[in-house]
Scaffold this motif. Sequence first.
Motif, PDB file in Angstrom:
ATOM      1  N   THR A  40      54.387 -55.279  36.742  1.00 30.49           N
ATOM      2  CA  THR A  40      54.721 -54.566  37.974  1.00 30.49           C
ATOM      3  C   THR A  40      54.097 -53.174  37.946  1.00 30.49           C
ATOM      4  N   LYS A  41      53.900 -52.615  39.103  1.00 31.41           N
ATOM      5  CA  LYS A  41      53.326 -51.283  39.193  1.00 31.41           C
ATOM      6  C   LYS A  41      54.309 -50.235  38.678  1.00 31.41           C
ATOM      7  N   SER A  42      53.801 -49.303  37.875  1.00 35.03           N
ATOM      8  CA  SER A  42      54.653 -48.238  37.354  1.00 35.03           C
ATOM      9  C   SER A  42      53.783 -47.045  36.985  1.00 35.03           C
ATOM     10  N   LEU A  43      54.412 -45.887  36.904  1.00 35.36           N
ATOM     11  CA  LEU A  43      53.689 -44.675  36.543  1.00 35.36           C
ATOM     12  C   LEU A  43      53.145 -44.779  35.127  1.00 35.36           C
ATOM     13  N   PRO A  44      51.979 -44.202  34.865  1.00 36.61           N
ATOM     14  CA  PRO A  44      51.435 -44.229  33.508  1.00 36.61           C
ATOM     15  C   PRO A  44      52.272 -43.374  32.565  1.00 36.61           C
ATOM     16  N   LEU A  45      52.015 -43.518  31.285  1.00 33.71           N
ATOM     17  CA  LEU A  45      52.686 -42.709  30.277  1.00 33.71           C
ATOM     18  C   LEU A  45      51.916 -41.401  30.105  1.00 33.71           C
ATOM     19  N   PHE A  46      52.614 -40.283  30.222  1.00 35.57           N
ATOM     20  CA  PHE A  46      52.007 -38.971  30.038  1.00 35.57           C
ATOM     21  C   PHE A  46      52.448 -38.389  28.699  1.00 35.57           C
ATOM     22  N   GLU A  47      51.558 -37.622  28.071  1.00 35.97           N
ATOM     23  CA  GLU A  47      51.907 -36.865  26.875  1.00 35.97           C
ATOM     24  C   GLU A  47      51.267 -35.488  26.958  1.00 35.97           C
ATOM     25  N   LEU A  48      52.038 -34.464  26.608  1.00 34.33           N
ATOM     26  CA  LEU A  48      51.504 -33.116  26.546  1.00 34.33           C
ATOM     27  C   LEU A  48      50.837 -32.928  25.189  1.00 34.33           C
ATOM     28  N   LYS A  49      49.568 -32.507  25.214  1.00 36.85           N
ATOM     29  CA  LYS A  49      48.831 -32.347  23.966  1.00 36.85           C
ATOM     30  C   LYS A  49      48.137 -30.991  23.917  1.00 36.85           C
ATOM     31  N   VAL A  50      47.798 -30.595  22.706  1.00 35.50           N
ATOM     32  CA  VAL A  50      47.130 -29.329  22.464  1.00 35.50           C
ATOM     33  C   VAL A  50      45.874 -29.584  21.642  1.00 35.50           C
ATOM     34  N   MET A  51      44.805 -28.847  21.940  1.00 40.89           N
ATOM     35  CA  MET A  51      43.548 -29.019  21.214  1.00 40.89           C
ATOM     36  C   MET A  51      43.506 -28.084  20.009  1.00 40.89           C
ATOM     37  N   LEU A  52      43.167 -28.648  18.857  1.00 44.24           N
ATOM     38  CA  LEU A  52      43.043 -27.875  17.629  1.00 44.24           C
ATOM     39  C   LEU A  52      41.686 -28.160  16.974  1.00 44.24           C
ATOM     40  N   VAL A  53      41.191 -27.179  16.246  1.00 39.07           N
ATOM     41  CA  VAL A  53      39.885 -27.276  15.587  1.00 39.07           C
ATOM     42  C   VAL A  53      40.089 -27.133  14.089  1.00 39.07           C
ATOM     43  N   ARG A  54      39.465 -28.029  13.315  1.00 40.56           N
ATOM     44  CA  ARG A  54      39.598 -27.948  11.855  1.00 40.56           C
ATOM     45  C   ARG A  54      38.649 -26.871  11.320  1.00 40.56           C
ATOM     46  N   ARG A  55      39.187 -25.961  10.513  1.00 47.54           N
ATOM     47  CA  ARG A  55      38.386 -24.878   9.956  1.00 47.54           C
ATOM     48  C   ARG A  55      37.506 -25.393   8.819  1.00 47.54           C
ATOM     49  N   ARG A  56      36.271 -24.908   8.794  1.00 48.11           N
ATOM     50  CA  ARG A  56      35.311 -25.356   7.777  1.00 48.11           C
ATOM     51  C   ARG A  56      35.187 -24.389   6.604  1.00 48.11           C
ATOM     52  N   SER A  57      35.659 -23.163   6.785  1.00 47.63           N
ATOM     53  CA  SER A  57      35.441 -22.166   5.733  1.00 47.63           C
ATOM     54  C   SER A  57      36.712 -21.355   5.480  1.00 47.63           C
ATOM     55  N   TRP A  58      36.670 -20.547   4.433  1.00 45.63           N
ATOM     56  CA  TRP A  58      37.783 -19.666   4.078  1.00 45.63           C
ATOM     57  C   TRP A  58      37.997 -18.664   5.194  1.00 45.63           C
ATOM     58  N   PRO A  59      39.248 -18.288   5.475  1.00 36.17           N
ATOM     59  CA  PRO A  59      40.484 -18.782   4.866  1.00 36.17           C
ATOM     60  C   PRO A  59      40.995 -20.041   5.560  1.00 36.17           C
ATOM     61  N   PHE A  60      41.854 -20.755   4.879  1.00 35.80           N
ATOM     62  CA  PHE A  60      42.483 -21.976   5.398  1.00 35.80           C
ATOM     63  C   PHE A  60      41.461 -23.080   5.682  1.00 35.80           C
ATOM     64  N   ALA A  61      40.455 -23.190   4.814  1.00 37.97           N
ATOM     65  CA  ALA A  61      39.459 -24.253   4.989  1.00 37.97           C
ATOM     66  C   ALA A  61      40.153 -25.611   4.983  1.00 37.97           C
ATOM     67  N   GLY A  62      39.827 -26.453   5.957  1.00 36.53           N
ATOM     68  CA  GLY A  62      40.410 -27.783   6.056  1.00 36.53           C
ATOM     69  C   GLY A  62      41.639 -27.853   6.932  1.00 36.53           C
ATOM     70  N   ALA A  63      42.250 -26.708   7.232  1.00 40.50           N
ATOM     71  CA  ALA A  63      43.439 -26.691   8.080  1.00 40.50           C
ATOM     72  C   ALA A  63      43.022 -26.653   9.549  1.00 40.50           C
ATOM     73  N   PHE A  64      43.930 -27.069  10.409  1.00 40.36           N
ATOM     74  CA  PHE A  64      43.662 -26.982  11.837  1.00 40.36           C
ATOM     75  C   PHE A  64      44.081 -25.610  12.359  1.00 40.36           C
TER      76      PHE A  64
END
Length: 258
Positions: A40-64
Amino acid sequence: MSNEQENENGDNPKKYRTPDGIPADIVMFTLTKQERRSSTKSLPLFELKVMLVRRRSWPFAGAFALPGGFCQENESLFETASRELKEETGVDGGHLEYLGVYSTPGRDPRGWIISHAFYALVEEAVLEKRKAADDAQAVGLFTVEEALEELELAFDHREIIKDAYRRIQQQMLQTTIAKQFLPPHFTLSELYQVIQTVVPDFEELNFIRKITSTRSRQGILEEVRDETGKPLLSNQYSQRPAQLYRFTDFTPQLSIYT
């Protein structure tokens, strides 16, 4: 006058310590949509999301971390945030607002760095395109719960995301910010679902009646009609056609005392 000279008040600017850097960090929110598997017809599922970038260098290398960058001498912080938003997503303009300043001593191991945080509301397709254009390990879209409870985050970005989440929830209930997550024409069921996605504990059984008839809310929405004045309806997500609405430019002045 150079920085080595005294100004007209007899002060030498060099005697004042300045921060080692002033970045603009941006919490980029989007609503992702997934169609339900249903007969049957129904509203889609929504989710609130946030964009994060993984760090490549110090400090916190590897963390988002939140996307952002350091303010240049020839730009304001808002210009920095706008520039970073465009560089990260390709969006020029859009909904970008100031959140607050983060200056706890020791927040950044690189030195005395004071961050000014912003938040942006960006269309899902834009962030998905940005994610696909980069290494899947470098950019991710995460639910707020995943970001706050499961990921290793750099600096004080967990605190910033918490504050931005509270702010957007507050605005969802007190302003017309929901329009940023909706098409120009929408049903009241779609509006209700957007509000409830951002504010999960929101519940109003008489939502349709209140949003269309309460005096303090009158003028926020208007029915969409064709050139002949006939109401435009949609049955995209329902068996029975529902009236389409759109936001007006009217913003009511609400008070806790009225």
